[in-house]
Design a protein around this motif. Sequence first.
Motif, PDB file in Angstrom:
ATOM      1  N   UNK A  56      -5.350  -5.032   0.003  1.00 55.82           N
ATOM      2  CA  UNK A  56      -6.534  -4.298  -0.464  1.00 55.82           C
ATOM      3  C   UNK A  56      -6.234  -2.796  -0.560  1.00 55.82           C
ATOM      4  N   UNK A  57      -5.491  -2.269   0.422  1.00 54.87           N
ATOM      5  CA  UNK A  57      -5.115  -0.856   0.389  1.00 54.87           C
ATOM      6  C   UNK A  57      -4.227  -0.556  -0.810  1.00 54.87           C
ATOM      7  N   UNK A  58      -3.311  -1.488  -1.135  1.00 58.03           N
ATOM      8  CA  UNK A  58      -2.442  -1.315  -2.290  1.00 58.03           C
ATOM      9  C   UNK A  58      -3.260  -1.268  -3.582  1.00 58.03           C
ATOM     10  N   UNK A  85       6.496 -10.722  -5.282  1.00 53.57           N
ATOM     11  CA  UNK A  85       6.992  -9.696  -4.365  1.00 53.57           C
ATOM     12  C   UNK A  85       7.560  -8.484  -5.098  1.00 53.57           C
ATOM     13  N   UNK A  86       8.192  -8.722  -6.242  1.00 58.13           N
ATOM     14  CA  UNK A  86       8.693  -7.585  -7.009  1.00 58.13           C
ATOM     15  C   UNK A  86       7.536  -6.742  -7.531  1.00 58.13           C
ATOM     16  N   UNK A  87       6.473  -7.415  -7.966  1.00 59.25           N
ATOM     17  CA  UNK A  87       5.289  -6.680  -8.425  1.00 59.25           C
ATOM     18  C   UNK A  87       4.711  -5.834  -7.299  1.00 59.25           C
ATOM     19  N   UNK A  88       4.611  -6.420  -6.098  1.00 62.89           N
ATOM     20  CA  UNK A  88       4.066  -5.706  -4.949  1.00 62.89           C
ATOM     21  C   UNK A  88       4.941  -4.500  -4.600  1.00 62.89           C
ATOM     22  N   UNK A  89       6.258  -4.697  -4.591  1.00 63.47           N
ATOM     23  CA  UNK A  89       7.165  -3.602  -4.233  1.00 63.47           C
ATOM     24  C   UNK A  89       7.077  -2.448  -5.229  1.00 63.47           C
ATOM     25  N   UNK A  98       5.022   3.150  -6.207  1.00 59.75           N
ATOM     26  CA  UNK A  98       4.227   4.106  -6.988  1.00 59.75           C
ATOM     27  C   UNK A  98       3.077   4.675  -6.173  1.00 59.75           C
ATOM     28  N   UNK A  99       2.538   3.868  -5.238  1.00 58.74           N
ATOM     29  CA  UNK A  99       1.382   4.295  -4.449  1.00 58.74           C
ATOM     30  C   UNK A  99       1.791   4.988  -3.158  1.00 58.74           C
ATOM     31  N   UNK A 100       3.079   5.036  -2.852  1.00 61.20           N
ATOM     32  CA  UNK A 100       3.531   5.678  -1.619  1.00 61.20           C
ATOM     33  C   UNK A 100       3.258   4.862  -0.384  1.00 61.20           C
ATOM     34  N   UNK A 101       3.271   3.547  -0.506  1.00 65.00           N
ATOM     35  CA  UNK A 101       3.034   2.655   0.629  1.00 65.00           C
ATOM     36  C   UNK A 101       4.343   1.995   1.039  1.00 65.00           C
TER      37      UNK A 101
END
Length: 632
Positions: free
Chosen positions: A9-11, A81-85, A90-93
Motif C-alpha cells: 500500500x505504501x508503494x 517482483x521485477x515490477x515491484x522492484x 523510483x519511489x525510494x523504498x
Amino acid sequence: MSLTPQWLDELRARTTLSTLIGKTVKVQKAGREYKACCPFHNEKTPSFTINDEKGFYHCFGCGAHGDAIRWMTDQRGLPFMEAVKELAAAAGLDVPAADPRAAKRAEQAQTLHDVMSGAQDWFVAQLDGMDGGEARDYLKRRGIRPETQKAFGFGYSPDSRGKLKAALTAHGEPRLIEPRLIEAGLLIDPAASEPEGKAARRESYDRFRGRLMIPIRDARGRVIAFGGRILGAGEPKYLNSPDTPLFDKGRTLYNLDRASPASRQTGRVIVVEGYMDVIALSQAGFPESVAPLGTALTEHQIERLWKMVEVPVLCFDGDSAGQKAAIRAAMRALPLLRPGHSLGFATLPPGQDPDDLVRSSGPQAFEAVLSAAEPLVERLWAHEVAAGPLDTPEQRAGLKQRLNDITAAIAHPDIRAHYTHIFRERHDALFFARRPFTPQPRRNERRPADRRGPWKPPIAPATDEAKTISNSGLEGLLLRGVVAGLLRYPVEIRHHAEELSHLRIADAPLAALMELLLKSAMREEIVETEALLTILGQGDLYNMAKGLLRADALTFTFTRKQAEPDIARRDLREAIRVMAAGPEIEAALEQATRRMMELLDETTLLEQQKWRQIKADHAQRLADLMQPEDML
C-alpha cells in the motif's frame, strides 16, 4: 520477498499513477482524473481513465482495470517482483529482505496458477474441437452469444478419466506435474479417501468429466478454480473445484474481476444465486453481477461486497429455497452492520430466475425488479410477521421474541437502537393500537352503525410550513395504504382530488404514481383499476402499482380484496382525511411552539398544549386505521 499488504500500500501511495502511465501513453487532464486512449485495445475516443486519488486505472471500453503494479505486469509485461522492484526504486523504498518460506509459497502459488492457466486453455480447445458439439449446442440453446462465451472463457471437459491428465503431463515430468494437478483440484487422488494398499494400485483421474467448464477467477482475473455443468444425466448438476491453496469458496465471488470495475460505473452490485445467472445478466447489460459458489453468502463475501458499494442488492429466486438463502444472508449481515452499509433485497417473480426474466420480458423487467428492492429492515420484518399465525397471545409474544433476537445480533449500538425502535413501533401498531372509548348504549338505545364515526380534521392556522409526508413509520404505511386503496377504488380519486393534489410526498416514486393517478382520473369521467394499470404501461410505476395491489401486509380494509366495498371506501375516505391533516397539524404545532418560546405567556402555552393534544388524537386515529374494526 516478504511483501506485506502495508508495504505494498505504501508503494502504491508513493507512485503517481498518471505520471507512470504518462511515460508510455499520452494522457490529458479531465477534471479530477486523467483520460487517454486505451493501450489495451484500439480506440479513437478516449475511454481509459486514471484516478490518482484512488490509485487505479479503468477502461470503460474493454474493462482493463488495475493499479501501478498491475500496469507494470500487464502493459510492460514484467514479472511481479521485477515490477515491484522497479516501482520501489523510483519511489525510494527499500524492498524487504528475502524470506525463504514466503518465496517458496509464492513459487508454489505461481506453479498452481500456471497449471490452472494450462487447464483453462485445454478446456477451451476441447469446446471448439470434435468432442465439444454437445456443449456448443447447450450454449446455443441457452442463448449464450459468441462474445459472451469468449469473455467468460467457456470450455469443455470430455467424458474421460484421463485426457486432461495426459494433456498437461505430456510435455513435462509426470512425477512433478501430477502432484500440482491434484493440489489444484483438477485430479482426484484415490489415496485421499481409500486404504493405502488399495489406493496404491489405482491412479489419479480427472475430476471434471463430460461437463461444460466455467473458469472461476480471482480479483486479478487469474483462473483459480472451475465450475462444471453436467450436460447429460448425472449428479451433481453443478460441480465446483474443491478448496485449494488458490481457491476458498467461502471467500470468493464469481465474476468479481469483471463486476468490480463495472460497479464503479453503475454504483451498484447485484448478487444472484449462480454463475449461469451472472452470465445471463452480464449479457443482458448488468455486468455488475456476482454470485457465491455453492454456499450461502458468507461474512467475508459480505465484507467484500461492501468494499465495492455500501448497499449491494441480493436478487434470489422467489421460491422457498431462494428466500431462505436471502434470510440466511440477512442474518449473517446483522453483526457486521455499520453506518451506511446494509443489504437490499429484490425478489424475482415466482418460478423465474434472472435468465428466464430477461429472455421473456427483457432487461427492463429485471431493472424493475431491482427498483423494487426492499431495505434489510423491511425484509426482516416481513419475514418474521409471515413466519406463522399471530392469533394468540403466545404467538404474538413469539414474534416479539424473534424481533428481539434480531436486534440483539446487531453489534453497532446506534443501528441496534434504530432497529429496536422501528420493530417496537410496528409491533405495537399491530397489536396494541388503542381504540377510542365508546360508551355502552343504554337500555332501549340503538348502537350507532359506525362506532368510530367519521373523523373530522381540525382546522389548522394558515401556514406555508406544512411538512412533507414521510415514507417511513406509520405515516409511511398509511401513505402506501392510501395509494393502494385508490388503485383498488379509483372512483375515490376524483372525490378527493383537491386534498390529494396538495400532498407533499417524500418518496419520489410514490409521488410520481400519485400524480399520474390524479391526471388519469381527471381525464376520465369513470376510471377502473385495469384501465389505470393500462395507462401506467409496463414501467417502474406499473410494477409499483401491482406490488401495492398485492400488499396484503398492509392492514387496511381498503387494501384487501375480500373487504366489503362500502366499508372499505368509507375507511379509505377517512384515511385520506387523516393523511392530509397530518402535515398541517405538524406545522401548526411547530408554529405554536415557536411562539410560546418567544413570548413565554399563558396564552401561547395553552395554544401549544392544544395542538399537542390534537397531534396525539391524530396519531391515535392513524393507529386505529392500522387495525380496522372488522379485523378485531
